[in-house]
Motif scaffolding. Structure first.
Motif, short mmCIF file in Angstrom:
data_model
loop_
_atom_site.label_atom_id
_atom_site.label_comp_id
_atom_site.label_asym_id
_atom_site.label_seq_id
_atom_site.Cartn_x
_atom_site.Cartn_y
_atom_site.Cartn_z
N THR A 82 0.84 -1.20 0.00
CA THR A 82 0.00 0.00 0.00
C THR A 82 0.88 1.25 0.00
O THR A 82 1.96 1.26 0.58
CB THR A 82 -0.90 0.03 1.25
OG1 THR A 82 -0.08 -0.01 2.42
CG2 THR A 82 -1.86 -1.15 1.27
N ASN A 83 0.41 2.27 -0.69
CA ASN A 83 1.07 3.58 -0.71
C ASN A 83 2.45 3.57 -1.37
O ASN A 83 3.28 4.44 -1.10
CB ASN A 83 1.19 4.15 0.72
CG ASN A 83 1.01 5.66 0.75
OD1 ASN A 83 0.38 6.23 -0.14
ND2 ASN A 83 1.57 6.31 1.74
N SER B 240 -4.06 8.96 -2.84
CA SER B 240 -4.00 9.63 -1.54
C SER B 240 -2.88 9.01 -0.72
O SER B 240 -2.32 7.97 -1.09
CB SER B 240 -5.34 9.49 -0.79
OG SER B 240 -5.42 8.24 -0.13
N ASP B 241 -2.57 9.63 0.41
CA ASP B 241 -1.54 9.10 1.31
C ASP B 241 -2.11 8.07 2.28
O ASP B 241 -1.38 7.54 3.11
CB ASP B 241 -0.92 10.25 2.13
CG ASP B 241 -0.12 11.20 1.25
OD1 ASP B 241 0.40 10.73 0.22
OD2 ASP B 241 -0.04 12.40 1.58
N HIS C 153 -3.26 4.57 3.45
CA HIS C 153 -3.00 3.19 3.08
C HIS C 153 -4.33 2.48 2.78
O HIS C 153 -5.32 2.64 3.51
CB HIS C 153 -2.27 2.45 4.20
CG HIS C 153 -0.85 2.88 4.36
ND1 HIS C 153 0.18 2.29 3.67
CD2 HIS C 153 -0.29 3.87 5.10
CE1 HIS C 153 1.32 2.88 3.99
NE2 HIS C 153 1.06 3.84 4.86
N THR D 66 -6.16 2.84 -0.05
CA THR D 66 -7.11 3.64 -0.83
C THR D 66 -7.70 2.83 -1.98
O THR D 66 -8.91 2.83 -2.21
CB THR D 66 -6.42 4.91 -1.38
OG1 THR D 66 -5.96 5.70 -0.29
CG2 THR D 66 -7.38 5.72 -2.21
N ASP E 195 8.44 1.23 -2.81
CA ASP E 195 8.74 2.55 -2.26
C ASP E 195 10.23 2.61 -1.89
O ASP E 195 10.71 1.80 -1.08
CB ASP E 195 7.87 2.79 -1.03
CG ASP E 195 7.97 4.21 -0.49
OD1 ASP E 195 8.99 4.88 -0.74
OD2 ASP E 195 7.03 4.64 0.21
#
Length: 226
Positions: free
Chosen positions: A17-18, A37-38, A40, A42, A96
């Motif tokens: 996520t994210n 969005s920021d 987690h 979403t 990330d």
């Protein structure tokens, strides 16, 4: 080839996520197809769209971020992520760059068994958040991944690791070139016969088998009416 021409080559965008999966999808297709969005979790369901790169159609599939969750709806989305991963020909594993080694070790046991027969590209995202020195340090850190895990990854990666910023559109053209290479479709000329429907393919196959039986019968001098 026929299926790729008709439906596009399925490319699953997966990761934690994210990690920036939805931002990458929006960038690739050129419009806001997924909510970013920021928060987690979403993205809770599969989002698909197609684009054409150098004459090759790709069907990008944005998926729910993989993580442990007690949310029933999010869990259903993660299960669909695994379904789309199994159906994909190419996998963009978005990681990330803030915590790359941790994400690889966390998800490798889940992703690698489902991606062994696919083209896998590691897409390290959010390079814009790091200075050149920090980026170099992260790249060095990735070399400390356990040897057995690293070997599993290298066996599944058709191209070098790619470091991008989907938000700032940095190095994304290189990613597109890697996608075209990973597709590895043969060149199609104007005189080639392409079958884009599985029912047509099966009918043609059965017809071919019947013709071979006829030829075999003629060679054995069986009566023409038979």
């Amino acid at each position: 080839v026929g299926n790729a021409i008709k439906n596009g080559i399925p490319v699953a965008i997966i990761g934690e996520t994210n990690a920036g999966k939805s931002t990458l999808l929006n960038l690739l297709v050129g419009e806001e197809r997924a909510i970013v969005s920021d928060i987690h979790g979403t993205t809770r369901d599969v989002i698909e769209d197609t684009i054409n790169l150098s004459g090759v159609t790709f069907r990008f599939i944005d998926t729910a971020g993989i993580r442990e969750t007690n949310d029933t709806i999010e869990s259903l989305g993660i299960e669909r992520t695994f379904q789309k991963l199994r159906q994909a020909s190419i996998v963009l594993w978005v990681i990330d760059l803030n915590t790359p080694a941790e994400q690889i070790e966390e998800l490798a046991k889940v992703i690698i068994p489902k991606a062994e027969d696919k083209k896998v590209i590691l897409v390290f995202n959010k390079s814009d958040l790091l200075s050149p020195a920090e980026l170099d340090a992260k790249q060095q850190l990735l070399n400390t991944i356990p040897a057995d895990l690293k070997q599993q990854l290298l066996n599944n990666i058709p191209a070098d690791r790619i470091y991008i910023s989907a938000k700032q559109q940095e190095n994304t053209e290189v990613l597109k070139q890697h996608l075209i290479q990973a597709a590895a479709l043969p060149e199609v000329s104007q005189n080639d016969v392409i079958v884009t429907n599985i029912r047509h393919y099966e009918a043609l196959t059965k017809a071919h088998e019947a013709i071979l039986r006829v030829i075999n019968g003629l060679e054995m001098n069986i009566s023409g009416d038979f």
